[in-house]
Design an enzyme around this catalytic site. Structure first.
Site, PDB file in Angstrom:
ATOM      1  CD  GLU A  10      21.900 -18.962  46.881  1.00 32.69           C
ATOM      2  OE1 GLU A  10      20.732 -18.497  46.840  1.00 32.69           O
ATOM      3  OE2 GLU A  10      22.199 -19.991  47.515  1.00 32.69           O
ATOM      4  CB  CYS A  37      21.700 -21.459  43.526  1.00 25.88           C
ATOM      5  SG  CYS A  37      20.166 -20.508  43.706  1.00 25.88           S
TER       6      CYS A  37
HETATM    7 ZN   LIG Z   1      18.930 -21.694  45.170  1.00 23.23          ZN
END
Ligand SMILES: [Zn+2]
Length: 138
Positions: A60, A100
């Protein structure tokens, strides 16, 4: 959270699955792919591991950083796929990690959509309520 995908969301999920095939994951054997849809188009990322474990980076964040490096500043939709996740891992083993989630929150609106393969479709604010921000969200 919802489970139905639009045609566009299905397309993004397929791209995330494809990106996972490029993952460098010789230590975990857990390949992850991500794609972010931005004002400048779509950008893909995969997890990249390292013998020095602390240097590993998630799919991500790689996708978001690729988008930013290309000049994008707004992520509209994100999709992530853990293609090696087993059925017994359930939903939690497929979700973006905390780091993320914070990076997505930096570039996405609270109602921005995050598609998690095998887990559902989430709003950023559902994944990370009251995220840390040093600027006012627009
Ligand atoms: Zn991550």
């Amino acid at each position: 959270m919802r489970t139905e995908l639009s045609e566009t969301e299905q397309h993004l999920l397929e791209k995330a699955r494809s990106a996972a095939l490029n993952a460098y994951a010789p230590y975990s054997n857990f390949r992850v792919g991500a794609v972010v849809q931005t004002e400048l188009g779509e950008f893909s990322g995969c997890n990249v591991e390292n013998a020095s474990y602390g240097l590993c980076i998630c799919a991500e964040r790689n996708a978001v950083f690729a988008a930013v490096a290309a000049g994008a500043r707004r992520v509209l939709t994100a999709a992530v796929s853990c293609i090696d996740a087993s059925a017994d891992m359930g939903t939690n083993g497929r979700m973006p990690c905390g780091a993320c989630r914070q990076v997505l929150a930096e570039f996405m609106a609270d109602d921005g959509v995050v598609i998690v393969d095998g887990a559902g479709v989430w709003k950023v604010s559902e994944l990370l309520p009251s995220s840390f921000l040093l600027h006012s969200p627009d």
